[in-house]
Design an enzyme around this catalytic site. Structure first.
Site, short mmCIF file in Angstrom:
data_model
loop_
_atom_site.label_atom_id
_atom_site.label_comp_id
_atom_site.label_asym_id
_atom_site.label_seq_id
_atom_site.Cartn_x
_atom_site.Cartn_y
_atom_site.Cartn_z
CG HIS A 1 -6.01 -1.90 9.12
ND1 HIS A 1 -5.96 -0.98 9.38
CD2 HIS A 1 -4.65 -2.05 8.78
CE1 HIS A 1 -4.70 -0.30 10.11
NE2 HIS A 1 -4.24 -1.39 9.37
CG ASP B 1 -0.34 -0.67 2.63
OD1 ASP B 1 0.58 -0.55 2.83
OD2 ASP B 1 -0.69 -0.80 3.12
C1 F6R Z 1 1.47 -1.71 6.19
C2 F6R Z 1 0.09 -1.74 6.75
C3 F6R Z 1 -0.55 -2.13 7.57
C4 F6R Z 1 -0.35 -1.96 8.73
C5 F6R Z 1 -0.74 -2.59 9.76
C6 F6R Z 1 0.34 -2.25 11.19
O1 F6R Z 1 2.26 -1.59 4.89
O2 F6R Z 1 -0.47 -3.01 4.67
O3 F6R Z 1 -1.95 -2.75 7.48
O4 F6R Z 1 0.58 -3.70 8.80
O5 F6R Z 1 -1.01 -1.12 10.02
O6 F6R Z 1 0.75 -1.79 11.69
P1 F6R Z 1 1.83 -1.80 12.43
O7 F6R Z 1 2.72 -2.81 12.20
O8 F6R Z 1 2.65 -0.52 12.87
O9 F6R Z 1 1.61 -1.86 13.75
#
Ligand code: F6R
Length: 237
Positions: free
Chosen positions: A138, A67
């Site tokens: 998500h 993304d």
């Molecule tokens: C990032 C992405 C998001 C993150 C998710 C968790 O490319 O696709 O789905 O993986 O928001 O983020 P963190 O690892 O910062 O808790």
């Protein structure tokens, strides 16, 4: 589904890096699907370490990222292109021309989604897709909603995601409100999926995603149907 519970973030990162490294060794020109955010940073650091020790060669590896924020280009240090360059690509011998991130500045996001899905197809699909999970369930930026959306598409970010990601910006007001994300179809088409989760705060949503009902209200729950899902988590206090 294979679940590996580790005690620490470092251990989680090491186990995740091992799976990615195995894929690169087995198929040097593999297509790896990558995520940004806090969770995979340690995994990327471990891959860089093995590269520096001469144990991993990225020269033929291709990559596709999940993304990108709308409105940001790779020059912006908040963009996911910048994140990937900074945490991985500029630190190993990957050919930058073989690294792909959705274009957040695309004038026509729908056309950009179509281009991105066609690109993934032309690469032969994703061998292993790394995912983190958001507090609302998500994956990529596929937010809770009435239906699973299959293609790469533009999304309005959930207020909880804007809040969670504001830690990377000066304030929540600076977080872009929209993003382009690989859809659930692209994620589920990856031959292997590697979901990593860190921190006690992720435990509840991880349990819902892995063992609760499969529903678009918890997008990650669809992963229960993936034939080759590995979950590596460090979520127990
Ligand atoms: C990032 C992405 C998001 C993150 C998710 C968790 O490319 O696709 O789905 O993986 O928001 O983020 P963190 O690892 O910062 O808790």
């Amino acid at each position: 589904m294979k679940v590996i519970c580790t005690k620490t973030y470092e251990e989680m990162s090491y186990e995740a890096a091992k799976l990615l490294a195995a894929q690169i060794v087995l198929r040097p020109n593999c297509v790896i699907g990558l995520a940004t955010g806090s969770t995979p940073i340690g995994t990327y650091d471990q891959l860089v370490k093995w590269y520096e020790e001469g144990r991993l060669d990225f020269s033929a590896v291709r990559s596709v990222n999940l993304d990108e924020y709308c409105g940001l280009d790779g020059e912006s240090d908040q963009s996911y292109r910048w994140f990937m360059d900074h945490h991985l690509f500029d630190r190993v011998n990957i050919n930058k021309a073989n690294t792909n991130v959705p274009n957040g500045k695309a004038a026509d996001p729908e056309a950009e989604g179509e281009r991105y899905d066609a690109l993934i197809q032309s690469l032969g699909g994703v061998d292993i897709q790394v995912l983190g999970i958001g507090y609302d369930g998500h994956i990529g930026f596929n937010e809770p909603g009435p239906a699973f959306v299959k293609p790469t598409h533009m999304v309005d970010l959930d207020p909880s995601t804007i809040e969670a990601n504001s830690r990377f910006f000066a304030s929540a007001d600076d977080v872009p409100r929209q993003a382009i994300t690989m859809g659930m179809g692209g994620i589920m088409s990856a031959r292997k999926v590697l979901l990593i989760a860190n921190g006690a705060g992720k435990k509840e949503i991880l349990m819902k995603a892995l063992y609760g009902p499969i529903t678009p209200e918890v997008p990650a729950s669809l992963l229960q149907l993936h034939p080759d899902l590995t979950v590596i988590s460090a979520v127990d206090e």
